[in-house]
Design a protein around this motif. Structure first.
Motif, PDB file in Angstrom:
ATOM      1  N   THR A  33      38.630 -27.672  30.549  1.00  0.00           N
ATOM      2  CA  THR A  33      39.077 -26.453  31.209  1.00  0.00           C
ATOM      3  C   THR A  33      39.850 -26.761  32.483  1.00  0.00           C
ATOM      4  OG1 THR A  33      37.178 -25.252  30.314  1.00  0.00           O
ATOM      5  CG2 THR A  33      38.327 -24.251  32.197  1.00  0.00           C
ATOM      6  N   GLY A  34      41.019 -26.142  32.593  1.00  0.00           N
ATOM      7  CA  GLY A  34      41.849 -26.293  33.783  1.00  0.00           C
ATOM      8  C   GLY A  34      42.713 -27.529  33.797  1.00  0.00           C
ATOM      9  N   GLU A  35      42.596 -28.388  32.769  1.00  0.00           N
ATOM     10  CA  GLU A  35      43.332 -29.645  32.765  1.00  0.00           C
ATOM     11  C   GLU A  35      44.397 -29.667  31.683  1.00  0.00           C
ATOM     12  OE1 GLU A  35      40.923 -33.138  32.642  1.00  0.00           O
ATOM     13  OE2 GLU A  35      39.367 -32.285  33.937  1.00  0.00           O
ATOM     14  N   GLU A  36      45.468 -30.401  31.948  1.00  0.00           N
ATOM     15  CA  GLU A  36      46.479 -30.677  30.948  1.00  0.00           C
ATOM     16  C   GLU A  36      46.014 -31.830  30.081  1.00  0.00           C
ATOM     17  OE1 GLU A  36      50.910 -32.537  31.250  1.00  0.00           O
ATOM     18  OE2 GLU A  36      50.595 -30.647  32.316  1.00  0.00           O
ATOM     19  N   PHE A  37      46.305 -31.760  28.790  1.00  0.00           N
ATOM     20  CA  PHE A  37      45.947 -32.867  27.909  1.00  0.00           C
ATOM     21  C   PHE A  37      46.803 -34.089  28.224  1.00  0.00           C
ATOM     22  CE2 PHE A  37      46.989 -35.265  24.005  1.00  0.00           C
ATOM     23  CZ  PHE A  37      45.728 -35.769  23.718  1.00  0.00           C
ATOM     24  N   THR A  38      46.159 -35.223  28.435  1.00  0.00           N
ATOM     25  CA  THR A  38      46.854 -36.474  28.712  1.00  0.00           C
ATOM     26  C   THR A  38      46.347 -37.529  27.742  1.00  0.00           C
ATOM     27  OG1 THR A  38      47.029 -35.914  31.062  1.00  0.00           O
ATOM     28  CG2 THR A  38      47.401 -38.218  30.444  1.00  0.00           C
ATOM     29  N   ARG A  39      47.238 -38.060  26.922  1.00  0.00           N
ATOM     30  CA  ARG A  39      46.837 -39.052  25.930  1.00  0.00           C
ATOM     31  C   ARG A  39      46.647 -40.420  26.570  1.00  0.00           C
ATOM     32  NH1 ARG A  39      46.775 -39.210  20.670  1.00  0.00           N
ATOM     33  NH2 ARG A  39      47.791 -37.171  20.541  1.00  0.00           N
ATOM     34  N   ASP A  40      45.565 -41.067  26.236  1.00  0.00           N
ATOM     35  CA  ASP A  40      45.329 -42.448  26.649  1.00  0.00           C
ATOM     36  C   ASP A  40      46.168 -43.350  25.748  1.00  0.00           C
ATOM     37  OD1 ASP A  40      44.415 -44.967  27.261  1.00  0.00           O
ATOM     38  OD2 ASP A  40      42.296 -44.512  26.993  1.00  0.00           O
ATOM     39  N   THR A  41      47.169 -43.998  26.317  1.00  0.00           N
ATOM     40  CA  THR A  41      48.053 -44.860  25.525  1.00  0.00           C
ATOM     41  C   THR A  41      47.814 -46.343  25.804  1.00  0.00           C
ATOM     42  OG1 THR A  41      49.800 -44.587  27.177  1.00  0.00           O
ATOM     43  CG2 THR A  41      49.848 -43.099  25.285  1.00  0.00           C
ATOM     44  N   ASN A  42      46.638 -46.673  26.252  1.00  0.00           N
ATOM     45  CA  ASN A  42      46.278 -48.077  26.450  1.00  0.00           C
ATOM     46  C   ASN A  42      45.639 -48.599  25.165  1.00  0.00           C
ATOM     47  OD1 ASN A  42      46.882 -48.586  29.371  1.00  0.00           O
ATOM     48  ND2 ASN A  42      45.517 -46.831  29.580  1.00  0.00           N
ATOM     49  N   TYR A  43      46.347 -49.454  24.469  1.00  0.00           N
ATOM     50  CA  TYR A  43      45.879 -49.968  23.191  1.00  0.00           C
ATOM     51  C   TYR A  43      45.645 -51.474  23.270  1.00  0.00           C
ATOM     52  CZ  TYR A  43      47.441 -45.388  21.686  1.00  0.00           C
ATOM     53  OH  TYR A  43      47.604 -44.033  21.569  1.00  0.00           O
ATOM     54  N   GLY A 219      44.101 -27.178  28.611  1.00  0.00           N
ATOM     55  CA  GLY A 219      42.903 -26.594  29.209  1.00  0.00           C
ATOM     56  C   GLY A 219      43.179 -25.398  30.089  1.00  0.00           C
ATOM     57  N   SER A 220      44.441 -24.971  30.154  1.00  0.00           N
ATOM     58  CA  SER A 220      44.795 -23.792  30.945  1.00  0.00           C
ATOM     59  C   SER A 220      46.012 -23.126  30.322  1.00  0.00           C
ATOM     60  CB  SER A 220      45.109 -24.171  32.397  1.00  0.00           C
ATOM     61  OG  SER A 220      46.329 -24.879  32.480  1.00  0.00           O
ATOM     62  N   GLN A 221      46.187 -21.860  30.623  1.00  0.00           N
ATOM     63  CA  GLN A 221      47.354 -21.134  30.119  1.00  0.00           C
ATOM     64  C   GLN A 221      48.643 -21.776  30.608  1.00  0.00           C
ATOM     65  OE1 GLN A 221      47.058 -18.440  28.024  1.00  0.00           O
ATOM     66  NE2 GLN A 221      49.283 -18.443  27.747  1.00  0.00           N
ATOM     67  N   GLU A 222      48.647 -22.187  31.867  1.00  0.00           N
ATOM     68  CA  GLU A 222      49.856 -22.771  32.452  1.00  0.00           C
ATOM     69  C   GLU A 222      50.236 -24.081  31.769  1.00  0.00           C
ATOM     70  OE1 GLU A 222      47.183 -21.762  34.113  1.00  0.00           O
ATOM     71  OE2 GLU A 222      47.981 -19.907  35.037  1.00  0.00           O
ATOM     72  N   SER A 223      49.258 -24.945  31.543  1.00  0.00           N
ATOM     73  CA  SER A 223      49.579 -26.225  30.908  1.00  0.00           C
ATOM     74  C   SER A 223      50.012 -26.013  29.458  1.00  0.00           C
ATOM     75  CB  SER A 223      48.392 -27.187  30.988  1.00  0.00           C
ATOM     76  OG  SER A 223      47.263 -26.675  30.321  1.00  0.00           O
ATOM     77  N   GLU A 225      51.636 -23.337  28.287  1.00  0.00           N
ATOM     78  CA  GLU A 225      52.992 -22.790  28.273  1.00  0.00           C
ATOM     79  C   GLU A 225      54.037 -23.842  28.610  1.00  0.00           C
ATOM     80  OE1 GLU A 225      53.061 -19.239  30.655  1.00  0.00           O
ATOM     81  OE2 GLU A 225      51.709 -18.159  29.297  1.00  0.00           O
ATOM     82  N   ARG A 226      53.700 -24.778  29.502  1.00  0.00           N
ATOM     83  CA  ARG A 226      54.635 -25.874  29.802  1.00  0.00           C
ATOM     84  C   ARG A 226      54.846 -26.742  28.573  1.00  0.00           C
ATOM     85  NH1 ARG A 226      51.719 -26.082  34.756  1.00  0.00           N
ATOM     86  NH2 ARG A 226      50.435 -27.788  33.943  1.00  0.00           N
ATOM     87  N   ALA A 227      53.766 -27.076  27.901  1.00  0.00           N
ATOM     88  CA  ALA A 227      53.870 -27.914  26.714  1.00  0.00           C
ATOM     89  C   ALA A 227      54.623 -27.185  25.597  1.00  0.00           C
ATOM     90  CB  ALA A 227      52.476 -28.314  26.229  1.00  0.00           C
ATOM     91  N   TYR A 228      54.351 -25.911  25.445  1.00  0.00           N
ATOM     92  CA  TYR A 228      55.009 -25.091  24.428  1.00  0.00           C
ATOM     93  C   TYR A 228      56.519 -25.050  24.662  1.00  0.00           C
ATOM     94  CZ  TYR A 228      55.794 -20.770  21.649  1.00  0.00           C
ATOM     95  OH  TYR A 228      56.230 -19.835  20.749  1.00  0.00           O
ATOM     96  N   ALA A 229      56.920 -24.854  25.916  1.00  0.00           N
ATOM     97  CA  ALA A 229      58.354 -24.806  26.233  1.00  0.00           C
ATOM     98  C   ALA A 229      59.026 -26.135  25.932  1.00  0.00           C
ATOM     99  CB  ALA A 229      58.549 -24.426  27.703  1.00  0.00           C
TER     100      ALA A 229
END
Length: 384
Positions: A33-43, A219-223, A225-229
């Motif tokens: 909640t309240g967070e933008e999804f951030t992928r862990d790209t450390n492989y 995790g938020s409406q704002e994040s 909508e940014r991703a959607y755009a």
């Protein structure tokens, strides 16, 4: 990551029942909640190269090692549900590496621990003799702190994971495994086009491949909508690009097409509704829908796509956004086999090469899981 898609947890695979038994639910692993999804790209940055050394001019990342390319030594573990794993299966098919690198197929659902081999007899991978992919990771790194992700390449003699660095895996299939390619294998990463391929891949990864996840796990409406755009700006860019050319870069299939296809194959079945990427369906974008059908009908692409497992994975595993875990019955998949007309744009799918033959019988998609393999094609169905 949990399985193929999250960022915070310790692993992922099993059955729906495992996730519901009280101890290993995925709830809370994907959406914060309240967070933008951030992928862990450390492989795991080990590589398998033609001679077991890092290529000239390529410094080894700290702690990484190179392994020699040897036919029969390694097993690719790649769940059909996962788009990142699907890339490696397509590249392996196109290049004809089936005899050199065996394929392990976990089931489509998992819990918070690890992908499991619940589709295999006795619930064990027949080559690695393990129930969970987690075992191969822990054999190499007993305290492995990240997600147990697919795809992963496992060293069969030791039973230990070698790498899960999926972008590098497909590039190395093309360059470092060349001695084991089939006759007529295409060049998926032609040197003259690499800069353009890399540029296209960068945007496609950020805004499309990962963009759908940034929408779905926001995790938020704002994040959201940014991703959607960003997603739809990139989709419109791709629609314009593909209106006048058959493939993303050049006039043949390349690594760029492999990477985009696996997201498009899942778009209407999963991302449109489940991830709220619902401005329109893929079928409503003429160039992209024609392009996706063109690739789907090309040997090596559609014959790796299992729509049933794809839907089971997303709708059952992602308890954060589908707590009922009900799997939708649709959409209608018959359109994937309709004429696409993309031949009019020219292009040579395999360049100077040839298409791959049919997939090995043991790797064929189950009847009823793809329009290429209707339920009526199941053995004995003629008597049903």
């Amino acid at each position: 990551m949990v399985g193929d898609d999250a960022t915070r947890a310790t692993a992922g695979a099993g059955t729906g029942a495992a996730a519901a038994d009280g101890g290993f639910s995925t709830r809370g692993a994907y959406v914060h909640t309240g967070e933008e999804f951030t992928r862990d790209t450390n492989y795991i940055e080990d590589r398998i190269t033609r001679d077991g050394t890092f290529p000239p001019g390529t410094p080894a990342p700290e702690g990484a090692k190179a392994w020699p390319a040897e036919a029969g030594r390694y097993r690719l573990v790649a769940a059909r549900a996962c788009p990142w794993a699907n890339r490696t299966v397509i590249a392996r098919r196109l290049l004809g590496l089936e005899d050199a690198i065996s394929l392990g197929l976990p089931g489509p659902t998992h819990d918070s621990r690890s992908w499991t081999f619940d589709l295999d007899p006795d619930g064990r991978d027949p080559v690695l003799k393990i129930e969970r992919l987690q075992e191969a990771y822990f054999r190499r790194f007993p305290d492995y702190p990240r997600g147990i992700t697919v795809p992963a390449i496992v060293d069969v003699p030791s039973g230990a994971v070698v790498t899960n660095n999926y972008p590098q895996i497909t590039l190395d299939f093309g360059a470092e495994w060349a001695a084991f390619h089939r006759e007529g294998a295409p060049d998926l990463y032609p040197e003259a086009l690499r800069d353009e391929i890399d540029e296209v891949n960068d945007r496609v990864f950020k805004d499309v491949n990962n963009g759908v996840y940034r929408c779905g796990f926001a995790g938020s409406q704002e994040s959201y909508e940014r991703a959607y755009a960003r997603l739809w700006a990139a989709m419109d860019w791709l629609e314009d690009r593909l209106a006048g050319q058959r493939y993303l870069v050049g006039d043949t299939i390349t690594e760029a097409d492999v990477r985009l296809f696996t997201t498009l194959a899942r778009f209407d079945a999963v991302y449109h509704g489940h991830f709220k990427c619902n401005r329109n369906r893929l079928t409503e974008m003429p160039a992209l829908w024609g392009y996706a059908r063109d690739l789907f009908q090309t040997p090596g692409f559609g014959d790796t796509v299992d729509f049933v497992q794809i839907k089971q994975h997303y709708y059952i595993v992602h308890e954060d956004i589908n707590p009922t875990r009900i799997v939708p019955a649709g959409p209608d998949l018959s359109g994937w086999l309709t004429p696409h007309g993309r031949e009019a744009l020219g292009g040579r799918p395999f360049g100077d090469g040839t298409p791959p033959g049919p997939p090995p019988a043991v790797e064929r998609i189950a009847p009823g899981h793809s329009p290429l393999y209707p339920a009526s094609s199941a053995p004995g169905s003629e008597n049903a």
